[in-house]
Design a protein around this motif. Sequence first.
Motif, PDB file in Angstrom:
ATOM      1  N   ILE A   1       2.795  -3.714   5.516  1.00  0.00           N
ATOM      2  CA  ILE A   1       2.199  -3.428   4.214  1.00  0.00           C
ATOM      3  C   ILE A   1       3.181  -3.726   3.092  1.00  0.00           C
ATOM      4  O   ILE A   1       4.306  -3.231   3.082  1.00  0.00           O
ATOM      5  N   LYS A   2       2.721  -4.557   2.167  1.00  0.00           N
ATOM      6  CA  LYS A   2       3.424  -4.857   0.913  1.00  0.00           C
ATOM      7  C   LYS A   2       2.354  -4.770  -0.168  1.00  0.00           C
ATOM      8  O   LYS A   2       1.581  -5.697  -0.367  1.00  0.00           O
ATOM      9  N   ASN A   3       2.286  -3.641  -0.844  1.00  0.00           N
ATOM     10  CA  ASN A   3       1.195  -3.308  -1.742  1.00  0.00           C
ATOM     11  C   ASN A   3       1.270  -4.074  -3.073  1.00  0.00           C
ATOM     12  O   ASN A   3       2.186  -3.855  -3.860  1.00  0.00           O
ATOM     13  N   PRO A   4       0.277  -4.932  -3.357  1.00  0.00           N
ATOM     14  CA  PRO A   4       0.269  -5.673  -4.619  1.00  0.00           C
ATOM     15  C   PRO A   4      -0.181  -4.830  -5.807  1.00  0.00           C
ATOM     16  O   PRO A   4       0.045  -5.211  -6.958  1.00  0.00           O
ATOM     17  N   TYR A   5      -0.801  -3.683  -5.559  1.00  0.00           N
ATOM     18  CA  TYR A   5      -1.320  -2.862  -6.644  1.00  0.00           C
ATOM     19  C   TYR A   5      -0.262  -1.974  -7.273  1.00  0.00           C
ATOM     20  O   TYR A   5      -0.432  -1.507  -8.395  1.00  0.00           O
ATOM     21  N   TYR A   6       0.843  -1.743  -6.565  1.00  0.00           N
ATOM     22  CA  TYR A   6       1.892  -0.880  -7.090  1.00  0.00           C
ATOM     23  C   TYR A   6       3.290  -1.469  -6.979  1.00  0.00           C
ATOM     24  O   TYR A   6       4.227  -0.922  -7.548  1.00  0.00           O
ATOM     25  N   GLY A   7       3.464  -2.540  -6.230  1.00  0.00           N
ATOM     26  CA  GLY A   7       4.791  -3.144  -6.095  1.00  0.00           C
ATOM     27  C   GLY A   7       5.811  -2.136  -5.597  1.00  0.00           C
ATOM     28  O   GLY A   7       5.531  -1.357  -4.686  1.00  0.00           O
TER      29      GLY A   7
END
Length: 172
Positions: free
Chosen positions: A152-158
């Motif tokens: 997981i590498k969340n684009p919505y929160y960096g």
Amino acid sequence: MKRYFLLALIAGSGLTACKSGGKQEASAAQSGDSTATVTTVAQTDTAKVYNAYLSVKDNLVKTDSKGAQQSAKALAANLSNIKGCTEAADLATRIAATDDVKSQRNIFLLLSQDVIPLVKGMKTKSGPVYVAYCPMAGNGKGGYWLSAQKEIKNPYYGDEMLECGEVKEEIK
């Protein structure tokens, strides 16, 4: 056969999802990266959309608004080549038009709703595509995105919540 029928049904069922004519085929190959398995998809129209989408996502993960703008321009151009993806192309253009990363992330949430069903209808020969979910995205309503890696590498929160989320589906 049932699985492909189900994928086609899912791909066609989204209210704002891109609807493309014709058969979606792509081949995939594994890269030699030792830290993560990355799927590289052949350059069909849908595969070009997928690869450009991943570039936008990766730039949002890094909180790189300028990179997201450039990637979104390419994504908009690729989406405009697919019949029925006008709304998605407009969303990508909106990401390219702003350098505010919070706005880009909000638009990316909507864009993902269109691109995910399109990619689900794409056939790959190897390498999975992951559908990840963050329950915090969209003001707590949750949001999905596509990834070539299971990690997981969340684009919505960096960096704020880089690992927030989970893989909900693996598309093979």
